[in-house]
Structure formats: structure tokens, C-alpha cells
Design a protein around this motif. Structure first.
Motif, PDB file in Angstrom:
ATOM      1  N   ALA A   1       6.480  32.419  29.479  1.00  0.00           N
ATOM      2  CA  ALA A   1       7.668  31.667  29.887  1.00  0.00           C
ATOM      3  C   ALA A   1       8.610  31.515  28.706  1.00  0.00           C
ATOM      4  O   ALA A   1       8.272  30.889  27.698  1.00  0.00           O
ATOM      5  N   LEU A   2       9.802  32.089  28.814  1.00  0.00           N
ATOM      6  CA  LEU A   2      10.840  32.000  27.787  1.00  0.00           C
ATOM      7  C   LEU A   2      11.862  30.973  28.257  1.00  0.00           C
ATOM      8  O   LEU A   2      12.562  31.194  29.254  1.00  0.00           O
ATOM      9  N   CYS A   3      11.942  29.853  27.549  1.00  0.00           N
ATOM     10  CA  CYS A   3      12.719  28.703  28.018  1.00  0.00           C
ATOM     11  C   CYS A   3      13.848  28.365  27.048  1.00  0.00           C
ATOM     12  O   CYS A   3      13.611  28.177  25.844  1.00  0.00           O
ATOM     13  N   GLY A   4      15.063  28.275  27.554  1.00  0.00           N
ATOM     14  CA  GLY A   4      16.188  27.870  26.727  1.00  0.00           C
ATOM     15  C   GLY A   4      16.029  26.450  26.215  1.00  0.00           C
ATOM     16  O   GLY A   4      15.409  25.609  26.864  1.00  0.00           O
ATOM     17  N   ASP A   5      16.603  26.174  25.037  1.00  0.00           N
ATOM     18  CA  ASP A   5      16.444  24.849  24.440  1.00  0.00           C
ATOM     19  C   ASP A   5      17.704  24.480  23.658  1.00  0.00           C
ATOM     20  O   ASP A   5      18.578  25.319  23.384  1.00  0.00           O
ATOM     21  N   THR A   6      17.761  23.208  23.237  1.00  0.00           N
ATOM     22  CA  THR A   6      18.891  22.642  22.514  1.00  0.00           C
ATOM     23  C   THR A   6      19.105  23.333  21.164  1.00  0.00           C
ATOM     24  O   THR A   6      18.138  23.713  20.502  1.00  0.00           O
ATOM     25  N   HIS A   7      20.353  23.476  20.736  1.00  0.00           N
ATOM     26  CA  HIS A   7      20.639  23.995  19.404  1.00  0.00           C
ATOM     27  C   HIS A   7      19.874  23.168  18.353  1.00  0.00           C
ATOM     28  O   HIS A   7      19.810  21.942  18.450  1.00  0.00           O
ATOM     29  N   THR A   8      19.344  23.816  17.344  1.00  0.00           N
ATOM     30  CA  THR A   8      18.569  23.091  16.324  1.00  0.00           C
ATOM     31  C   THR A   8      19.428  22.078  15.575  1.00  0.00           C
ATOM     32  O   THR A   8      18.936  21.025  15.155  1.00  0.00           O
ATOM     33  N   ASN A   9      20.715  22.369  15.392  1.00  0.00           N
ATOM     34  CA  ASN A   9      21.574  21.461  14.629  1.00  0.00           C
ATOM     35  C   ASN A   9      22.144  20.327  15.469  1.00  0.00           C
ATOM     36  O   ASN A   9      22.866  19.468  14.961  1.00  0.00           O
ATOM     37  N   MET A  10      21.824  20.295  16.778  1.00  0.00           N
ATOM     38  CA  MET A  10      22.325  19.218  17.638  1.00  0.00           C
ATOM     39  C   MET A  10      21.221  18.508  18.403  1.00  0.00           C
ATOM     40  O   MET A  10      21.502  17.735  19.320  1.00  0.00           O
TER      41      MET A  10
END
Length: 598
Positions: free
Chosen positions: A99-108
């Protein structure tokens, strides 16, 4: 230099992953750009589903047939949370999915970007699926991707198989990196099967040779590991009966003279009699869950500890978890069975036991014949199964989800070709069968594939008829339409009485209400048939499978109890009012002689 998204696709290509299944979103734009490039190269094909849950079910079905994992792709937040039911289903049944899941930008992380969950922990999505996967990772930097992708595939495909998940921050997928590991080199992964010490094999042989009524119980791992030949070798040497769990059905050819079908709450009369009277059970890849054991009621499905138990499993935690094993063997079940057969010597003769098995098989076949031949006003699921068995090629792969269709197919259908039954064994997920069948067809294009579903089951993922038609996947949905969730209604009636059945019928202004599934399937672009009698079902199913197109057969089946379900020979622990008080008095719920029908 590659973007993080391209690194992911390079690894998928290296591992031979032919399909990525999912839905685009703003949280995976760079990953989708990399997928676009990979598809343009002809390396990977992208398949759009209409719900992320279905993407995982489809990959799950593909793995169960091919033994090879697919990747699913979902965006940040609700898109990835939608995969949860699919991941849980795959996890409980030990099926590998990436499962490849999108996630929040690391800097935000932590500011509350669109679709971020962050009140107790920044970008806290992974915590919600941790219990549903073998392992999960958040990729904080594209430079770590190669190592994490290697570990992900290793986790999925070694030991007890299972799904894994990667949280992929948006900026990491867009970040440039240099792949430091040679992508041409084969992955470093253990390929050997776990060997067992000779003393354990000798002890198992000794116990089998001493037994007079031996039984081999094949669980879900026996099906996943394709151990039919190894089971057959041991069964014929020991003249042991073979019984399977729900998850293990079709792990063994069901027309074999030593096969005794199933034990447990949904089991067969023959299977329950054989397992409760056994003097030795050799369990291979079975968890001894509540349905297999008739909720651990002594003498219902098994008679442990009077019956001796040899328990073989790749996972140490399964051995002795629910029943004490007289001999526990941690190892690969195919290897263990092969070693037992190699060291067994001359076959053990049990002529009276073998004759008893033959008679019980004949009695069970006669019972099913009479059940299907009974004159009824309308079509029963049992009759529908009889027509499917008569018309479908023996190599047809059949998927079921949850409900009376699953329970009755488990009890009544005879799979002559091993590994052709697909079902949600441990999680019993509604809606699974349709997308899983599509995955199975992609994995085995030459095999006929049928998804057998009830209408309540079907409406959980019916939107995937669109995917089926869009990609011209030539499989058949056989829909048992009875306008309600009758598996649960039947259970309410058996547990509480007819006057207490509630909340399961489709009603509109007090009248029975149902959708026009034929019109719906036609609107999606499928070939459609409608059947109301056994003869019509036989003709329609035969024509639907033969047309080799996306097809659906809608069968109106009985909706009046007890013709909605099958006969329950086992027992299941279902609490009703007075349950605790009855237990204090030493009574078992179900009033001992009454049988629940599913």
C-alpha cells in the motif's frame, strides 16, 4: 537522479509488479507522474478503481492466485484511510499487498494541512493502520527510499505473508535523489523454506503410524502455500481423512476418496463427525479460530485433549494458542509434510476407517442431492450452487465474501481442482468478492472466474462494475438477490425466534424493496442475464461464462426462512439475553440441541 516517485516505480519494475491499482489525488501527484512515465514505457499498467478499499481487495485476489504482490496507490487522508478494510482483510488472511499512501509534506507536518490528522501527533495517519499491516514506514527523505522499498518487499514475502504500508510525503515524492543501490542486482531475500529437525519429523511419523483414526486439518496456509500434493502424499500413506477450514477450502481436491469436507460451525455433517471422533489431528497452517472449533465446545468439532494434536505452523505464536499441542512443529508446512512422507515407510492400512469415510461421503452426497432436488417455490441458494457445479468448468475460480452465499458454498460446493476457492476467511469482509475476482482474473487470464455474492454483499462494492467494464475484465458475477441481509436475519430467528428478526429486510413503505440489478449492470456496460428457476440459472450461468465478457447473472432466490440459508450441523457461541446466567448454571447457549442456521 530520480524523483522519489520514480524510485518507487523503479523498484516496482525490478520486482516484476505488473499493475498499480488506485485513485489519484493531490497527495500523490508526483507519484502519479512517475506512474505515468512507467506506463508510457510499457513497464507497469495503471488500473483505476472507484474506491480505494476495492484496490486492496483486487490486489489481494491477485496475490492469492499468483503468489505475487501488487501495489495500491491512494492519496492523503480519507483516500488512504479507505484502504483500511482491505488491508485488514489481507492481514488476517496473510495475503501480501504493498500500500503506497500519500502523506503530508515533511516541512508542514502539524500545521493541519488539508486532510492531515494531527491533533495528538503530527501526520498521524499511519497509527490508524498499524494494526492492519505486517509493517509500516513513513519515508522522511528520498535518500532512504531504496532501503525501505527493499525492506517492504522482504516483509511482505517472507515468513507469514502479509500487507505492508508506506506513508509517502508529497515533497519526498517530488524530491530528487540518486539511487545508491544497483537496481539490476536481484533483491537480497531469503528464498529457502524452513527445515525442521529430524527428531520432530520422526515423532510425527510415530504418532501418525500409531493412530487408528487420523485426520489432516488443512488451514488457510495450506491453500496459500499450495500444499495439495504434500497433503495427498501423507494422507495416502497414513490413510488419514482430510478436512479443511473455511480459509483452507480447495487446498485439497474435494473429490478425493479421503476428503471429508469441513468441520466447525459452518461445517458438514461428515466433517464434524470425522474430526470429533479422531484419535489424532495433524493440523497444518490452521489457527483453530472459533468457527473452525465450534467456539471450543468440547466434542462439537474436536475432542481435545482426548484427541492427540500435531500442530505445524510457520508462526510460533499460533502453536498452543487455542489448544495444547502434543507435538508442535515450527516450520514451512510443505517441507514438513514432504519430510513426513519421505520418512513414513510403508503405508498404514485402516480398511474399516477408509470404508467408513467412503460411506459418509456417499451419505453426504445423497443429502445434498435431496436438498437440491426438493420441490420449492422459487430458487434456493443450494439449488443455485448445484447448477453452478453442473455447468462451470472444473478449473473455475470462485470468490465469495460474507453471508449465506459464502457459508453454503463452503459447505456444499465440491472444488475438484485445488486452489480455486477464494474467500475472506478470518475477516469475513462484505464486498470483497467482486474486486478480488477481478484481481484473480488478471492473475489467471485463462481460468474462468466467478464472483458469487448476495445483494447486500454486492452493494458494498457494486461501483466496481465500472472498473470491470472499463478494463474489459471477462469474469462473471452471480448475484443471489433476496432483498436483504438474510444471513443475519436467519441468525436472529434461530437465536431469538421469528418475531424478533429486525433491521435486515429491504423495505419501502412497508413493502419488499430491491434494486433493478439487471438495469444497473446494463448501465455499466455488462452482458446481463436474469434467472428465477434452477433451469434458468443453469442456462444463464453457462452462457455468461462462455461469452468471455464482463457479465452478470441476477438470480432471484428465496427470502423466506428457512429456505434462505443452509443447514447448520455445527455450533457457534452467540450471546443472547440470559447468556451470562446460563453460563453460571453450566448451560451452553443454543440450548444444546438447537442448531444455528447461517
Amino acid at each position: 537522479m530520480y524523483t522519489g516517485g520514480q524510485v518507487v516505480m523503479e523498484f516496482l519494475k525490478r520486482e516484476g509488479v505488473p499493475y498499480v491499482i488506485g485513485i489519484p489525488g493531490h497527495g500523490v501527484l508526483s507519484l502519479f507522474d512517475a506512474l505515468r512515465r512507467a506506463e508510457a514505457e510499457g513497464a507497469i499498467k495503471y488500473i483505476q478503481v472507484k474506491h480505494e478499499q476495492s484496490a486492496v481487495h483486487m490486489a489481494d485476489g491477485y496475490f492469492r492466485v499468483s503468489g505475487k504482490p501488487l501495489a495500491t496507490l491512494s492519496s492523503i487522508g480519507p483516500g488512504s484511510l479507505n484502504t483500511g478494510i482491505g488491508l485488514a482483510t489481507a492481514y488476517v488472511d496473510s495475503s501480501a499487498v504493498l500500500a503506497l499512501c500519500g502523506d503530508t509534506h515533511t516541512n508542514m507536518m502539524g500545521v493541519g494541512v488539508l486532510q492531515e490528522i494531527e491533533r495528538t501527533h503530527d501526520s498521524n495517519f499511519l497509527r490508524s493502520i498499524e494494526p492492519l499491516v505486517k509493517r509500516c514506514w513513513r519515508v522522511e527523505n528520498a535518500d532512504t527510499l531504496a532501503r525501505i522499498m527493499n525492506r517492504a518487499f522482504t516483509q511482505m514475502l517472507t515468513g507469514r505473508k502479509g500487507p505492508v504500508a508506506l506513508a509517502l510525503p508529497m515533497d519526498v515524492m517530488a524530491q530528487d535523489t540518486e539511487i545508491k543501490e544497483n537496481m539490476e542486482v536481484a533483491p537480497i531475500r531469503a528464498e529457502n523454506r524452513v527445515k525442521v529437525d529430524s527428531e520432530s519429523i520422526a515423532k510425527a511419523v510415530e504418532m501418525l503410524r500409531a493412530a487408528k483414526r487420523p485426520v489432516i486439518l488443512a488451514g488457510g496456509a495450506a491453500l496459500r502455500e499450495r500444499a495439495a500434493e504434500e497433503i495427498k502424499a501423507v494422507a495416502e500413506l497414513a490413510n488419514a481423512a482430510v478436512v479443511t477450514t473455511l480459509a483452507g477450502k480447495s487446498a485439497f481436491p474435494e473429490n478425493h476418496p479421503l476428503y471429508c469436507f469441513h468441520t466447525g460451525s459452518k461445517g458438514t455433517k461428515i466433517g464434524l463427525e470425522i474430526t470429533r471422533d479422531a484419535d489424532l489431528v495433524l493440523a497444518v497452517g490452521a489457527r483453530f479460530a472459533d468457527e473452525t472449533t465450534c467456539s471450543y465446545r468440547e466434542g462439537a468439532a474436536f475432542s481435545f485433549p482426548k484427541t492427540k494434536l500435531i500442530h505445524v505452523d510457520i508462526c510460533p505464536e499460533e502453536i498452543g494458542k487455542n489448544y495444547r499441542a502434543d507435538l508442535g512443529i515450527i516450520g514451512d508446512l510443505k517441507t514438513v509434510l514432504a519430510d513426513i512422507a519421505a520418512n513414513y515407510g510403508e503405508a498404514t492400512e485402516h480398511p474399516e476407517y477408509v470404508a467408513e469415510i467412503a460411506q459418509k461421503r456417499a451419505d453426504w452426497a445423497e443429502l445434498l442431492k435431496n436438498r437440491r432436488a426438493a420441490s420449492t417455490e422459487g430458487l434456493t441458494i443450494s439449488q443455485l450452487l448445484g447448477e453452478m457445479e453442473a455447468v462451470l468448468p472444473e478449473n473455475t475460480i470462485i470468490s465469495t465474501s460474507s453471508g449465506n452465499t459464502q457459508a453454503q458454498l463452503f459447505q456444499e460446493y465440491c472444488f475438484k481442482t485445488p486452489y480455486t476457492n477464494l474467500t475472506t476467511g478470518g475477516f469475513s469482509t462484505m464486498g470483497w468478492a467482486l474486486p478480488a475476482a477481478m484481481g484473480a482474473k488478471l492473475a489467471s487470464p485463462e481460468s474462468p472466474v466467478v464472483a458469487l455474492m448476495g445483494d447486500g454483499d454486492f452493494m458494498m462494492t457494486m461501483q466496481e462494475l465500472s472498473t470491470m467494464a472499463q478494463y474489459d475484465i471477462p469474469m462473471t458475477v452471480v448475484l443471489a438477490d433476496n432483498c436483504g441481509w438474510h444471513a443475519i436475519k436467519d441468525l436472529q430467528i434461530d437465536a431469538y425466534g421469528k418475531d424478533y428478526a429486525f433491521g435486515n429486510d429491504w423495505k419501502r413503505n412497508g413493502e419488499t424493496y430491491g434494486a433493478d440489478f439487471c438495469a444497473i449492470a446494463k448501465a455499466f456496460g455488462l452482458e446481463v442475464w436474469h434467472a428465477t428457476t434452477p433451469e434458468e440459472a443453469n442456462k444463464a450461468i453457462g452462457e455468461a461464462v462462455a461469452c468471455n465478457k464482463p457479465a452478470m447473472v441476477v438470480c432471484d432466490v428465496r427470502r423466506d426462512h428457512p429456505f434462505t440459508g443452509g443447514e447448520a450441523f455445527g455450533w457457534w457461541d452467540v450471546p443472547v439475553p440470559g447468556y451470562i446466567e446460563d453460563r453460571k448454571e453450566g448451560f451452553e447457549i443454543g440450548r444444546s440441541e438447537e442448531r444455528f442456521t447461517y
